[in-house]
Motif scaffolding. Structure first.
Motif, mmCIF file in Angstrom:
data_model
loop_
_atom_site.group_PDB
_atom_site.id
_atom_site.type_symbol
_atom_site.label_atom_id
_atom_site.label_comp_id
_atom_site.label_asym_id
_atom_site.label_seq_id
_atom_site.Cartn_x
_atom_site.Cartn_y
_atom_site.Cartn_z
ATOM 1 N N ALA A 82 0.811 -1.222 0.000
ATOM 2 C CA ALA A 82 0.000 0.000 0.000
ATOM 3 C C ALA A 82 0.843 1.269 0.000
ATOM 4 O O ALA A 82 0.322 2.361 -0.254
ATOM 5 N N GLU A 83 2.139 1.148 0.263
ATOM 6 C CA GLU A 83 3.003 2.328 0.359
ATOM 7 C C GLU A 83 3.592 2.748 -0.983
ATOM 8 O O GLU A 83 4.168 3.824 -1.102
ATOM 9 N N TYR A 84 3.447 1.902 -1.990
ATOM 10 C CA TYR A 84 3.958 2.257 -3.313
ATOM 11 C C TYR A 84 3.014 3.244 -4.001
ATOM 12 O O TYR A 84 1.795 3.177 -3.846
ATOM 13 N N GLN A 85 3.595 4.147 -4.783
ATOM 14 C CA GLN A 85 2.827 5.134 -5.529
ATOM 15 C C GLN A 85 2.830 4.776 -7.017
ATOM 16 O O GLN A 85 3.633 3.956 -7.484
ATOM 17 N N ASP A 86 1.948 5.424 -7.788
ATOM 18 C CA ASP A 86 1.874 5.183 -9.230
ATOM 19 C C ASP A 86 3.228 5.416 -9.887
ATOM 20 O O ASP A 86 3.953 6.365 -9.534
ATOM 21 N N THR A 87 3.571 4.554 -10.819
ATOM 22 C CA THR A 87 4.807 4.536 -11.619
ATOM 23 C C THR A 87 6.012 4.044 -10.829
ATOM 24 O O THR A 87 7.102 3.914 -11.383
ATOM 25 N N GLU A 88 5.834 3.730 -9.542
ATOM 26 C CA GLU A 88 6.962 3.278 -8.723
ATOM 27 C C GLU A 88 7.199 1.776 -8.945
ATOM 28 O O GLU A 88 6.249 0.988 -9.038
ATOM 29 N N HIS A 89 8.472 1.393 -9.016
ATOM 30 C CA HIS A 89 8.833 -0.014 -9.215
ATOM 31 C C HIS A 89 8.663 -0.801 -7.920
ATOM 32 O O HIS A 89 9.116 -0.369 -6.863
ATOM 33 N N ILE A 90 8.016 -1.930 -8.006
ATOM 34 C CA ILE A 90 7.783 -2.802 -6.855
ATOM 35 C C ILE A 90 8.712 -4.008 -6.946
ATOM 36 O O ILE A 90 8.789 -4.675 -7.979
ATOM 37 N N ASP A 91 9.418 -4.268 -5.871
ATOM 38 C CA ASP A 91 10.260 -5.456 -5.769
ATOM 39 C C ASP A 91 10.107 -5.965 -4.340
ATOM 40 O O ASP A 91 10.760 -5.466 -3.421
ATOM 41 N N ASN A 92 9.223 -6.936 -4.157
ATOM 42 C CA ASN A 92 8.819 -7.282 -2.799
ATOM 43 C C ASN A 92 8.304 -8.714 -2.745
ATOM 44 O O ASN A 92 8.151 -9.386 -3.772
ATOM 45 N N PHE A 93 8.020 -9.160 -1.537
ATOM 46 C CA PHE A 93 7.360 -10.444 -1.336
ATOM 47 C C PHE A 93 5.887 -10.199 -1.014
ATOM 48 O O PHE A 93 5.537 -9.191 -0.397
ATOM 49 N N ALA A 94 5.042 -11.115 -1.446
ATOM 50 C CA ALA A 94 3.613 -10.959 -1.213
ATOM 51 C C ALA A 94 2.941 -12.332 -1.177
ATOM 52 O O ALA A 94 3.491 -13.328 -1.660
ATOM 53 N N LEU A 95 1.764 -12.350 -0.613
ATOM 54 C CA LEU A 95 0.944 -13.561 -0.567
ATOM 55 C C LEU A 95 -0.057 -13.534 -1.715
ATOM 56 O O LEU A 95 -0.659 -12.488 -1.992
ATOM 57 N N ILE A 96 -0.218 -14.657 -2.395
ATOM 58 C CA ILE A 96 -1.286 -14.753 -3.393
ATOM 59 C C ILE A 96 -2.588 -15.035 -2.653
ATOM 60 O O ILE A 96 -2.775 -16.104 -2.072
ATOM 61 N N LYS A 97 -3.474 -14.062 -2.665
ATOM 62 C CA LYS A 97 -4.751 -14.187 -1.968
ATOM 63 C C LYS A 97 -5.805 -14.840 -2.852
ATOM 64 O O LYS A 97 -6.675 -15.566 -2.371
ATOM 65 N N ALA A 98 -5.740 -14.566 -4.143
ATOM 66 C CA ALA A 98 -6.665 -15.171 -5.107
ATOM 67 C C ALA A 98 -5.968 -15.250 -6.457
ATOM 68 O O ALA A 98 -5.125 -14.410 -6.783
ATOM 69 N N ALA A 99 -6.322 -16.262 -7.239
ATOM 70 C CA ALA A 99 -5.744 -16.425 -8.576
ATOM 71 C C ALA A 99 -6.778 -17.107 -9.464
ATOM 72 O O ALA A 99 -7.270 -18.187 -9.135
ATOM 73 N N GLU A 100 -7.090 -16.467 -10.578
ATOM 74 C CA GLU A 100 -8.109 -17.006 -11.489
ATOM 75 C C GLU A 100 -7.563 -17.034 -12.913
ATOM 76 O O GLU A 100 -7.108 -16.017 -13.436
#
Length: 316
Positions: free
Chosen positions: A6-24
């Motif tokens: 939630a701390e990333y802003q538009d156009t900012e590069h994300i390089d992080n770990f995350a949980l897959i909450k849903a996948a379709e």
């Protein structure tokens, strides 16, 4: 230290770990396969599409898995999303515990358990007290751990208990202003109204709807549990006590098109419905505004008619 999603802003590069909450798995208009993925961490959710997904990615990138995620934060139809450049399962030595990426209720489970016990103890009507006590003897642990929804309001670990107890507190205070309300009936309804979600939903991690949840729904599921418990306790289902308790629970969505088989026809049923809407709405607005800069409007809140809410620049 990596930032939260939630701390990333538009156009900012994300390089992080995350949980897959849903996948379709879906198909583009040209017939190409892609995966619509909802990533999550302690700050909330961020959707994204993995284009031209391989069979291996379809097999491995599933709900409940922790991944290494790279991409660019953008938006689509005024909603935040990530343009994925790379995603893979985590390796040995990297974060891999889904619970580390979950949001949780703002109060501890032990505190909610104590509040629940106090509320049950406060129900003076012996029929409702025994029935509520029996159901929570069966479902207490799940009630304290489950979310209140897959998405929208209170969709975090412990959200079900936090939401239900919030309504019970509101009901108790409301009776002080309107003593004509039956406090025992309101408290019983508040504690039971969403308890069917422990059957409707799969659990707090990568929450999905169960088969019963999809085909029956939590309102009918909890009414069934009330009937089964009443039969075991040898209560008369045709007694007014049992009928009005079931009505309060069955009517709490307010409208037939929202899932209630009946509309509220008791004052307590209408009050429970309104308190349910109030508590859910405040939680959704709070969640949206926490991610909003002062002097700006929030993202659209789906559960509130896709409206945006303004966050004031100063605390007045």
């Amino acid at each position: 230290m990596n930032k939260l999603l939630a701390e990333y802003q538009d156009t900012e590069h994300i390089d992080n770990f995350a949980l897959i909450k849903a996948a379709e798995v879906r198909l583009t208009k040209t017939g190409k396969t892609y995966i619509s993925i909802l990533f999550s961490d302690r700050s909330g959710d961020l959707p994204g599409n993995l284009w031209d997904a391989t069979d291996e990615q379809i097999k491995t990138l599933i709900p409940g898995k922790v991944v290494s995620l790279q991409g660019v934060r953008g938006s689509y139809r005024d909603q935040p999303q990530i343009q994925i450049t790379h995603v893979r399962l985590t390796k040995a030595g990297e974060p891999d515990s889904p619970s580390d990426f979950m949001t949780h209720a703002p109060i501890k489970e032990a505190e909610m358990s104590e509040e629940l016990s106090d509320f049950i103890l406060s129900i003076a009507n012996p029929t409702w007290n025994r029935l509520v006590r029996k159901l929570f003897t069966q479902y207490n642990d799940l009630f304290l751990k489950y979310p209140a929804a897959k998405m929208n309001h209170h969709a975090f670990g412990g959200g079900l208990a936090f939401h239900s107890l919030s309504i019970a507190k509101l009901a108790k205070n409301l009776v002080l202003q309107y003593p004509q309300l039956n406090q025992d009936l309101l408290i019983s309804g508040a504690l039971l109204h969403d308890l069917g979600k422990v059957i409707e939903l799969s659990g707090p991690i990568a929450t999905q709807y169960t088969l019963a949840g999809n085909l029956i729904g939590h309102i009918t599921l909890i009414d069934e549990q009330i009937v089964l418990a009443a039969n075991e306790l040898h209560f008369d289902l045709q007694s007014e006590e049992m009928i009005i308790l079931r009505h309060v629970v069955l009517a709490h969505h307010g409208l037939l098109e929202f899932g209630s088989p009946v509309r509220p026809a008791l004052m307590e049923a209408e009050v429970l419905h309104q308190l349910d809407e109030l508590d859910a709405g405040i939680q959704m607005m709070t969640g949206a505004l926490e991610k909003t800069n002062s002097g700006s409007f929030s993202d659209k809140v789906f559960g509130l008619d896709n409206r945006k809410f303004y966050k004031t620049e100063e605390d007045f």
